[in-house]
Design an enzyme around this catalytic site. Structure first.
Site, short mmCIF file in Angstrom:
data_model
loop_
_atom_site.label_atom_id
_atom_site.label_comp_id
_atom_site.label_asym_id
_atom_site.label_seq_id
_atom_site.Cartn_x
_atom_site.Cartn_y
_atom_site.Cartn_z
CB CYS A 71 -0.91 -0.01 1.22
SG CYS A 71 -1.91 1.48 1.39
CB CYS A 89 20.02 -12.75 27.44
SG CYS A 89 21.14 -13.46 28.64
#
Length: 311
Positions: free
Chosen positions: A10, A284
């Site tokens: 779009c 982490c």
């Protein structure tokens, strides 16, 4: 000034996204590369035109290569005739050029994308043909309708642009020579260093953390937080495209592995127990996979372009 035409689903969202990028001087939307010379919004299904954004940009402020990297940030290059929730040939992806000299630059970026993804992309690369300016109500649609439909996050325009071409992966022999044994085992063999007893767990200086294998920027120090897990923890990457994610079922656990884009280095894992105020994620990361560059050394080491984005 230079121009390029980009199809990416779009066109409302893609136009708004590019209008926010420094160096882009003008954006309009239209229909490109159909089978006939004329069309309109009601006919594009029949004429096979793609919803397309026309960019006019200042080459002294933003290059075509950078424009394309911004483009690939917000499209799914493997999806055929579909972006987000929008399905149909008019929502296909494509890069359409008017300057023959641009073709080589586009081909280079396409080749890099295919190398990173390990497969051919579905993005068209063609000279522009049969371009038709879209109806007035489509122009600057999201500026006129701020709450209107958009399939992309237009604020991604403000994320730092990290060019992977600047951070090439060394050969395995070079890595064995450059890295410590622990760094090699972590990044190349997916090992895990000891918690708490590592270089950056307790480091909270201003600066950036880069991939130890390539130097590609990965995390801002401002997004690092104390999690108590024993390893450096971050709430987000510098830009979302610098990381790659893989399902990891090793050691009897189900986790999401995080690897670097350019170096394909194992970094660690990402979890959903991070600070809610920062998005809820906890990256982490092994210290052995990182190199810390203090803020005062960033310019000297070639990272000055990131200073304006630091908190």
């Amino acid at each position: 000034m230079a121009e390029i035409y980009l199809a990416g689903g779009c066109f409302w969202g893609l136009e708004e996204y590019f209008s926010r990028i420094e160096g882009v001087k003008k954006t309009t939307v239209g229909y490109a590369n159909g089978q006939v010379e004329s069309t309109n919004y009601q006919l594009i299904h029949q004429t096979d035109h793609a919803e397309t954004v026309h960019l006019i940009y200042d080459e002294k402020r933003v290059s075509l290569r950078e424009i394309l990297l911004y483009y690939f940030r917000v499209i799914d290059p493997l999806s055929v005739n579909k972006q987000g929730n929008d399905v149909g040939r008019q929502y296909r992806t494509g890069v359409y050029y008017t300057n023959q000299a641009d073709k080589a630059v586009i081909e280079q970026v396409f080749a890099e994308q295919e190398k990173q993804l390990g497969q051919k992309i579905a993005v068209e690369l063609e000279p522009l043909r049969h371009y038709v300016l879209a109806e007035d109500y489509h122009q600057d649609y999201l500026k006129k309708n701020p709450g209107g439909y958009c399939h992309i996050n237009v604020n991604d325009a403000y994320q730092p642009l990290v060019d992977p071409g600047q951070y090439e992966k060394p050969t395995d022999a070079e890595l064995k020579e450059q890295l410590t044994q622990e760094q090699y085992q972590v990044t190349q063999l997916s090992a895990t260093e000891r918690p708490f007893h590592n270089a950056y767990n307790a480091t909270f200086e201003e600066g950036i953390y880069v991939d130890v294998t390539t130097g590609e920027p990965l995390f801002f120090a401002g997004d690092k937080f104390e999690s108590g897990c024993g390893w450096p923890s971050f709430s987000r990457p510098i830009a979302r495209e610098v990381l790659r994610y893989y399902e990891d079922k090793s050691h009897g656990m189900e986790r999401i592995e995080v690897r670097s884009r350019s170096g394909n280095a194992h970094l660690g894992h990402v979890f959903t127990d991070g600070p809610e105020s920062a998005g809820g994620l906890r990256y982490c990361i092994n210290s052995a996979a990182l190199r810390f560059i203090p803020k005062e050394k960033m310019e000297a080491e070639g990272y000055a372009y990131l200073l304006q984005h630091m908190k």
